[in-house]
Motif scaffolding. Structure first.
Motif, PDB file in Angstrom:
ATOM      1  N   TYR A 182      -9.539  -8.000 -15.516  1.00  0.00           N
ATOM      2  CA  TYR A 182      -9.749  -7.415 -14.196  1.00  0.00           C
ATOM      3  C   TYR A 182      -8.404  -7.156 -13.497  1.00  0.00           C
ATOM      4  CZ  TYR A 182     -14.760  -8.387 -14.381  1.00  0.00           C
ATOM      5  OH  TYR A 182     -16.091  -8.393 -14.723  1.00  0.00           O
ATOM      6  N   TYR A 183      -8.494  -6.254 -12.536  1.00  0.00           N
ATOM      7  CA  TYR A 183      -7.385  -5.961 -11.636  1.00  0.00           C
ATOM      8  C   TYR A 183      -7.864  -6.258 -10.214  1.00  0.00           C
ATOM      9  CZ  TYR A 183      -5.486  -3.395 -15.631  1.00  0.00           C
ATOM     10  OH  TYR A 183      -5.016  -3.045 -16.865  1.00  0.00           O
ATOM     11  N   PHE A 184      -6.932  -6.555  -9.360  1.00  0.00           N
ATOM     12  CA  PHE A 184      -7.341  -6.841  -7.985  1.00  0.00           C
ATOM     13  C   PHE A 184      -6.436  -6.115  -6.985  1.00  0.00           C
ATOM     14  CE2 PHE A 184      -3.777  -9.699  -8.111  1.00  0.00           C
ATOM     15  CZ  PHE A 184      -3.368  -9.858  -6.789  1.00  0.00           C
ATOM     16  N   SER A 185      -6.974  -5.920  -5.795  1.00  0.00           N
ATOM     17  CA  SER A 185      -6.225  -5.368  -4.681  1.00  0.00           C
ATOM     18  C   SER A 185      -6.689  -6.087  -3.416  1.00  0.00           C
ATOM     19  CB  SER A 185      -6.450  -3.860  -4.543  1.00  0.00           C
ATOM     20  OG  SER A 185      -5.653  -3.336  -3.485  1.00  0.00           O
ATOM     21  N   VAL A 186      -5.904  -5.952  -2.363  1.00  0.00           N
ATOM     22  CA  VAL A 186      -6.218  -6.622  -1.103  1.00  0.00           C
ATOM     23  C   VAL A 186      -6.272  -5.581   0.005  1.00  0.00           C
ATOM     24  CG1 VAL A 186      -5.455  -8.326   0.592  1.00  0.00           C
ATOM     25  CG2 VAL A 186      -5.137  -8.768  -1.847  1.00  0.00           C
ATOM     26  N   TYR A 187      -7.325  -5.661   0.825  1.00  0.00           N
ATOM     27  CA  TYR A 187      -7.482  -4.781   1.966  1.00  0.00           C
ATOM     28  C   TYR A 187      -7.691  -5.630   3.213  1.00  0.00           C
ATOM     29  CZ  TYR A 187      -8.239  -0.869  -1.268  1.00  0.00           C
ATOM     30  OH  TYR A 187      -8.089   0.079  -2.248  1.00  0.00           O
ATOM     31  N   THR A 188      -7.154  -5.175   4.313  1.00  0.00           N
ATOM     32  CA  THR A 188      -7.487  -5.833   5.577  1.00  0.00           C
ATOM     33  C   THR A 188      -8.902  -5.457   5.963  1.00  0.00           C
ATOM     34  OG1 THR A 188      -6.705  -3.994   6.949  1.00  0.00           O
ATOM     35  CG2 THR A 188      -5.076  -5.668   6.319  1.00  0.00           C
ATOM     36  N   SER A 189      -9.442  -6.172   6.944  1.00  0.00           N
ATOM     37  CA  SER A 189     -10.810  -5.877   7.375  1.00  0.00           C
ATOM     38  C   SER A 189     -10.934  -4.463   7.919  1.00  0.00           C
ATOM     39  CB  SER A 189     -11.254  -6.887   8.441  1.00  0.00           C
ATOM     40  OG  SER A 189     -10.362  -6.851   9.550  1.00  0.00           O
TER      41      SER A 189
END
Length: 875
Positions: A764-771
């Motif tokens: 898997y790959y991941f990313s981060v987003y703010t709300s």
């Protein structure tokens, strides 16, 4: 040992030994006089002159031996400590830095707090503190527990350091055990005293209550001053680190037995154990957030602690238990006595500057004293007298100047730059001025020069000196029909009162060489900086290029002087951040035009003059305690050392367009934020919530995100700990450091693969987003990051010299855990930043209905910064 009440014949120092000085003078005469000067007896006029000079030098030597307190004491019997020294309690203390400092700060500042436990932990890379309070044993207030916690949280925020945050404090949770065992006491009537004393001793042993102590009391106990003052400046006294104690999270039964044996009323102790929920323990433990509490016969009927006296059991039912236990006097901690501060030295005024001319002490036959010449003396004798007086006046002037130099040692080593090399004449001049004359001094300002390092005085009191002074007869006129004697008196008085008479003007030109003065003054300031633990070489590197007067060495002198004047506050608050509870609101409205009085608003009316006005600039740049509530110590240092007020003032003045965007932005920056926007990313990140998104194919595959938004600490855990994906049918969960976070399917169109990174060893790959949907690439770089924003349209700030100096300053000044980046913005981006920063800043402080919510304001500011990409690729 009896006091000495007689004179002891000890050798005088050479500077006070007349015979020694005369012998050395005669030796010089013999060495250089050759065969021309053969009569070295007392009858020779040259030897007489030598003797008079030697007598004057012994007086100078005598004055040089005065204590420094005497030398610095003025005619009012006071020492100007403010300009020359910092008091020990102001210069040796510092805003809380260590955990011990914060504990002292809480105990002293929050009434009712007896001690505290503070535990640092890293929340997403930046430092958080968990705080647990112990209320004092003798507390009698009606406040609830929450009130103490809220008060402590607000109080801690007053001294929060850069990139450090405090969780809201909690009270320590009691973990209670009942004490069991047998105690033999000497007198049955003493049982309540034993219980009271034991309760107090156990509490103090587990975690002592601490109270501030008076300074003199600690000194009398042998505690060194630097140990007493090591930590924050407290309100009620001083708390040495040694008395803070550590909370005991483990307690053994034999330790209680040892405490009981300290009580004089106790005979023997046996079988001491702890009980809880029917279990018996010889050793008990608690967690960090708990505190061991030992109950002693909490219920008399069920209590298992037995008291005996002479072999017979003491019936506790017959003993009345007071509502409030009274502690024995010998166990009460001493409170703070009135003397919180060190005692200031006192001196005796010596009037060192007053000089008595050697011409007053010559025998009358030399005709140079006050009554040496008769009114009918012939011109030949007058000429002889004046010729000798002219010769001796040179000696008088040199010796008198030495007295002035000694009398002005306080000015020489003052943090402030002196105004005049002849302060005695300056004081006399202004003493006879009326209000109108003082407000409108003649041109140029009388006796003023920039930061002299040589001091001198006029010799108007030398007998019959007037004829020897250049242009002494310029006031020899009178239209009132006065007598000749009256004309002479008025003429002489007018000459002395004239600050530009030829004598005093010539003396000033002879004594004051600006280049020499500046070099000497710079060396003196370097000495003062080093005495206060600052590196003069680093200071030169920071300020070499800051322009105030246009003369580089003079600019160094000005800035170093300003820095030393404000050093107590700058040093005390060196790592402190601004107060997120009590800071002023920031106006997000950029003015439509720069006000006409912008110079008055920026520098409090200071303007450049041909003689630099030190007092005006000192006033304009003086810092107050309030400044350190609204700004970080680093911001205030940058503003001062890099001369941002003058820089922005000159930029606005030179542009000469009060409506231009650059001028309006420059004016807003210097008025609202001391010239720059300073942003702590940990403080911003604390307000944000995030979603973690995972996918096996970020561009076209399915995406999953956390069902519930997470904090920044959870986000960084994905990057820094072993992270796996757990799949149960169609449900996915993210395993973070042993904790499971549920995921749900989400639709993301045209996801940008560059925002995704590999998730551990999984597929898997991941990313981060703010709300709010802002994609974040590298969260780790946020931790402990400080961003500085400056206007890129001001040419000086865009130069490599300024950038390198600022970088050097930040690297040597910021706490080690803080990273930094400086961004220069154009007018459009700076305008946007001001709006976003003001909303966030004010929402963080006030969060009322007229402002955007803290969360939304933080999201908007974060999105702006993220799009700005101040750290370049990989941000």
């Amino acid at each position: 040992m009896s006091k000495i009440n007689h004179i002891i014949n000890t050798p005088l120092p050479k500077s006070q030994d007349f015979d020694s000085l005369k012998a050395e003078g005669l030796a010089y005469i013999q060495q250089y006089g050759g065969k021309d000067w053969t009569n070295l007896n007392a009858s020779d006029p040259g030897v007489t002159i030598l003797e008079q000079v030697c007598y004057a030098l012994t007086e100078l030597g005598y004055c040089n031996d005065f204590s420094i307190a005497d030398i610095l004491t003025d005619e009012n019997g006071k020492i100007d400590f403010e300009s020359q020294f910092y008091l020990p309690e102001n210069i040796l203390t510092t805003a809380p830095v260590t955990i011990e400092d914060y504990r002292k700060y809480l105990i002293d500042g929050i009434e009712g707090v007896g001690n505290a436990v503070i535990v640092p932990h890293y929340n997403g890379g930046y430092k958080n503190y968990k705080v647990y309070l112990q209320l004092s044993e003798t507390i009698q207030t009606n406040l609830n527990d929450k009130t103490y916690c809220i008060s402590a949280h607000q109080y801690l925020n007053k001294c929060r350091n850069l990139c450090e945050l405090f969780d809201e404090p909690q009270l320590l949770t009691p973990k209670t055990y009942l004490l069991s065992g047998t105690i033999e006491i000497k007198n049955g009537k003493d049982v309540q005293e034993v219980i009271t004393t034991l309760q107090h001793l156990i509490r103090e042993y587990i975690f002592p209550d601490v109270a501030p102590i008076g300074y003199n009391q600690l000194v009398n106990e042998g505690v060194e001053t630097d140990t007493i003052l090591n930590g924050p400046l407290l309100q009620r006294g001083w708390i040495p680190t040694a008395i803070l104690g550590d909370k005991k999270d483990s307690l053994k039964a034999f330790e209680i037995s040892a405490l009981l044996n300290k009580i004089s009323a106790v005979e023997t102790v046996s079988n001491i154990t702890f009980t809880a929920e029917g279990e018996t323990y010889s050793q008990i433990q608690c967690k960090t957030e708990e505190i061991l509490t030992i109950a002693i016969n909490e219920s008399v009927n069920n209590g298992s602690l037995q008291f005996y006296c002479k072999g017979r059991k003491v019936n506790l039912n017959t003993i009345q238990t007071p509502e409030k236990l009274h502690l024995p006097d010998d166990n009460i901690l001493m409170g703070a006595s009135v003397e919180k501060q060190t005692e200031l030295p006192k001196g005796r005024y010596r009037d060192i500057n007053s000089y008595y001319s050697i011409q007053n002490t010559f025998p009358d036959i030399y005709k140079i004293g006050p009554n040496a010449l008769d009114n009918d003396s012939d011109s030949f004798k007058v000429a002889q007298s004046r010729q000798l007086k002219g010769y001796l006046t040179l000696f008088d002037q040199v010796i008198a100047n030495q007295f002035s130099q000694l009398a002005n040692v306080g000015n020489l080593f003052s943090f402030k730059n002196s105004l005049s090399g002849i302060p005695s004449q300056r004081e006399e001049y202004y003493a006879v001025q009326d209000a109108q004359e003082k407000a409108n001094p003649a041109y140029p300002v009388p006796y003023n020069c920039f930061s002299p390092t040589y001091y001198y005085q006029a010799l108007y009191d030398v007998p019959h000196i007037k004829p020897l002074l250049k242009n002494n007869n310029v006031f020899d006129f009178d239209n009132a029909g006065s007598s000749q004697r009256e004309k002479e008196v008025k003429s002489w008085q007018a000459y002395k009162n004239d600050p530009y008479n030829s004598y005093i003007w010539g003396l000033m030109q002879l004594m004051e060489n600006e280049d020499v003065n500046l070099q000497r003054r710079n060396s003196l300031l370097d000495h003062l900086l080093a005495r206060h633990g600052e590196s003069p070489e680093l200071m030169d590197a920071y300020i070499d290029g800051t322009v105030i007067s246009g003369n580089s060495i003079k600019d160094k002198v000005i800035i170093k002087s300003l820095y030393l004047q404000n050093y107590s506050l700058l040093s005390y608050n060196r790592y402190k951040s601004y107060n997120t509870v009590a800071a002023n609101k920031v106006s997000g409205i950029i003015p439509k035009e720069v006000p006409a009085d912008f110079e008055e608003q920026i520098l409090k009316g200071y303007s450049k003059d041909f003689i630099f006005n030190s007092n005006a600039l000192d006033w304009a740049e003086k810092l107050s305690s309030r400044d350190f509530i609204n700004y970080t110590g680093i911001e205030l240092k940058i503003n001062l050392l890099f001369g941002l007020k003058l820089l922005y003032r000159d930029f606005i003045a030179n542009t000469k367009d009060e409506k231009s965007a650059t001028n309006r932005l420059a004016f807003w920056l210097i008025k609202q934020r001391k010239g720059l926007i300073f942003l702590e990313m940990p403080l911003l990140l604390k307000e944000l919530r995030f979603n973690i998104v995972i996918s096996q194919n970020p561009e076209s595959g399915s995406h999953y995100k956390t069902k519930e938004e997470v904090g920044f600490a959870t986000v960084t855990t994905v990057e820094n700990y072993e992270t796996t994906i757990h799949q149960n049918h169609d449900n996915l969960s993210l395993q973070l450091d042993g904790n499971a976070i549920d995921l749900e399917a989400v639709s993301i169109d045209n996801a940008d693969a560059k925002n995704f990174k590999s998730l551990g060893n999984s597929s898997y790959y991941f990313s981060v987003y703010t709300s709010g949907g802002t994609a974040v690439y590298n969260t780790e770089r946020y931790a402990n990051l400080i961003l500085l924003f400056l206007p890129g349209f001001i040419p000086v700030l865009n130069g490599n010299d300024f950038k390198s100096r600022l970088t050097l300053f930040l690297e040597n000044t910021l706490p080690l855990q803080c990273a930094h980046s400086t961004c220069l913005l154009d007018t459009e981006k700076l305008t946007d930043l001001i709006e976003q920063f003001s909303n966030y800043h004010n929402a963080l402080l006030f969060n009322n209905k007229n402002l955007k919510s803290t969360k939304q304001s933080a999201e908007n500011l974060f999105r702006f910064i993220n799009n700005l990409n101040p750290l370049g690729d990989g941000w």
